[in-house]
Motif scaffolding. Structure first.
Motif, PDB file in Angstrom:
ATOM      1  N   GLU A 100      -6.170   5.131  -3.556  1.00 40.19           N
ATOM      2  CA  GLU A 100      -5.163   4.242  -3.866  1.00 40.19           C
ATOM      3  C   GLU A 100      -3.667   4.966  -4.012  1.00 40.19           C
ATOM      4  N   ASP A 101      -2.759   4.167  -3.580  1.00 38.46           N
ATOM      5  CA  ASP A 101      -1.452   4.730  -3.711  1.00 38.46           C
ATOM      6  C   ASP A 101      -0.577   4.234  -4.896  1.00 38.46           C
ATOM      7  N   PRO A 102      -0.011   4.823  -6.080  1.00 36.92           N
ATOM      8  CA  PRO A 102       0.463   4.041  -6.906  1.00 36.92           C
ATOM      9  C   PRO A 102       1.334   2.946  -6.639  1.00 36.92           C
ATOM     10  N   ARG A 103       2.366   3.312  -5.658  1.00 41.35           N
ATOM     11  CA  ARG A 103       3.444   2.323  -5.153  1.00 41.35           C
ATOM     12  C   ARG A 103       2.781   1.356  -4.259  1.00 41.35           C
ATOM     13  N   CYS A 104       1.760   1.297  -3.631  1.00 42.15           N
ATOM     14  CA  CYS A 104       1.186   0.350  -2.794  1.00 42.15           C
ATOM     15  C   CYS A 104       0.942  -1.070  -3.305  1.00 42.15           C
ATOM     16  N   PRO A 105       1.611  -2.118  -2.873  1.00 41.16           N
ATOM     17  CA  PRO A 105       1.742  -3.400  -2.870  1.00 41.16           C
ATOM     18  C   PRO A 105       0.111  -4.067  -2.826  1.00 41.16           C
ATOM     19  N   ILE A 106      -0.494  -3.537  -1.748  1.00 36.39           N
ATOM     20  CA  ILE A 106      -1.633  -4.149  -1.616  1.00 36.39           C
ATOM     21  C   ILE A 106      -2.998  -3.636  -2.582  1.00 36.39           C
ATOM     22  N   GLU A 179       8.452  -3.712  -6.564  1.00 38.55           N
ATOM     23  CA  GLU A 179       8.075  -3.626  -5.411  1.00 38.55           C
ATOM     24  C   GLU A 179       8.217  -2.553  -4.579  1.00 38.55           C
ATOM     25  N   GLU A 180       7.755  -2.271  -3.408  1.00 34.23           N
ATOM     26  CA  GLU A 180       7.487  -1.073  -2.702  1.00 34.23           C
ATOM     27  C   GLU A 180       8.593  -0.342  -2.447  1.00 34.23           C
ATOM     28  N   THR A 181       9.702  -1.072  -2.346  1.00 35.22           N
ATOM     29  CA  THR A 181      11.090  -0.313  -1.889  1.00 35.22           C
ATOM     30  C   THR A 181      11.789  -0.162  -3.301  1.00 35.22           C
ATOM     31  N   ASP A 182      11.289  -0.406  -4.519  1.00 38.15           N
ATOM     32  CA  ASP A 182      11.756   0.013  -5.834  1.00 38.15           C
ATOM     33  C   ASP A 182      11.046   1.045  -6.447  1.00 38.15           C
TER      34      ASP A 182
END
Length: 274
Positions: A100-106, A179-182
């Motif tokens: 898992e990636d902490p910023r990942c929305p999925i 959000e992924e971009t934030d």
């Protein structure tokens, strides 16, 4: 007026004119020297400014420099670099590897939908989980939140496996996951704010100091390298990815991680029986 007086007057006038010209010449010389001196100072200042800017520009960024930090492994880890993070009952025969990636929305959607089921299965001894963190979103969506949050997860793991799991759930929750971009996770104060919702981490000064000091920054980078290595080994690039016995655990599409409890239960039961 006698010729003698007239001659003396002319001589005196010439002397005054000569003295005036000497004074003017001296003033002009001094002025030229000041101009040259100021010009040199200006050039040196500009050169100094450029040199300083070049030095500053060539300084490695924080995360680049963190590669050379001394490695501090969180408690409750194993392996040469402390990047093996296995949580669950020793009696559980199989291990589910979770990438898992902490910023990942999925990943956030997976945790919100299936996370509590995974936690219950682990508590019941159905299987163990091995967590592997990724940070690739910091590259695709420029930032440092994935790395910073992964480092904070290391600080939580150092407290306890339970604190780690609860903190991970909080970071992925609808309330706290950005959000992924934030790139909110780049902010230590935000990570600590989220941690204060976890009993074991609330106002935990040791945890907070580790987050602020970046105690587990190098560990986070090494964990991310493990994700890259495993991705090449098992043939995946994104998150979330689930692996058991070297094979992907997928939903009905046969490609992606199962995103509903029903699909997850079907997939994990099949993997446990294999």
């Amino acid at each position: 007026m006698s010729k003698r007086n007239s001659q003396a007057a002319k001589t005196a006038a010439r002397e005054r004119l000569r003295a005036q010209r000497e004074r003017e010449a001296k003033r002009a010389k001094v002025k030229r020297q000041l101009v040259v001196a100021c010009s040199i100072v200006g050039v040196l200042a500009i050169a100094g400014g450029i040199s300083y800017a070049l030095v500053q520009g060539n300084k490695p960024g924080h995360w680049e420099a963190a590669k050379d930090d001394k490695l501090v492994k969180p408690a409750n880890t194993s392996g040469a670099n402390g990047t093996t993070v296995v949580i669950g009952k020793p009696s559980a025969k199989k291990t589910l590897m979770m990438y898992e990636d902490p910023r990942c929305p999925i990943c956030a959607h997976f945790e919100q939908s299936v996370g509590s089921t995974v936690d219950k299965d682990v508590a019941d001894g159905k299987y163990k989980i091995q967590f592997i963190g990724a940070t690739f979103i910091d590259t695709t969506q420029p930032g440092e939140g994935s790395k910073n949050a992964l480092s904070a997860l290391g600080a939580a793991l150092n407290v306890s496996p339970e604190a780690f799991l609860q903190y991970k759930s909080a970071l992925y929750s609808t309330k706290w996951h950005p959000e992924e971009t934030d790139d909110k996770f780049k902010d230590d104060s935000y990570l600590i704010k989220v941690a204060n919702t976890v009993d074991a981490l609330k106002n935990n000064k040791k945890f907070q100091t580790a987050v602020k000091d970046g105690t587990y920054d190098k560990w986070a980078l090494l964990m991310s390298e493990k994700f890259d290595t495993d991705g090449k080994k098992y043939g995946f690039q994104g998150t979330p990815t689930l692996i058991m016995d070297g094979k992907k655990v997928t939903g009905s599409d046969g490609q992606s991680a199962p995103m509903t409890v029903a699909e997850f239960n079907t997939a994990i039961d099949a993997a446990l029986k294999a």
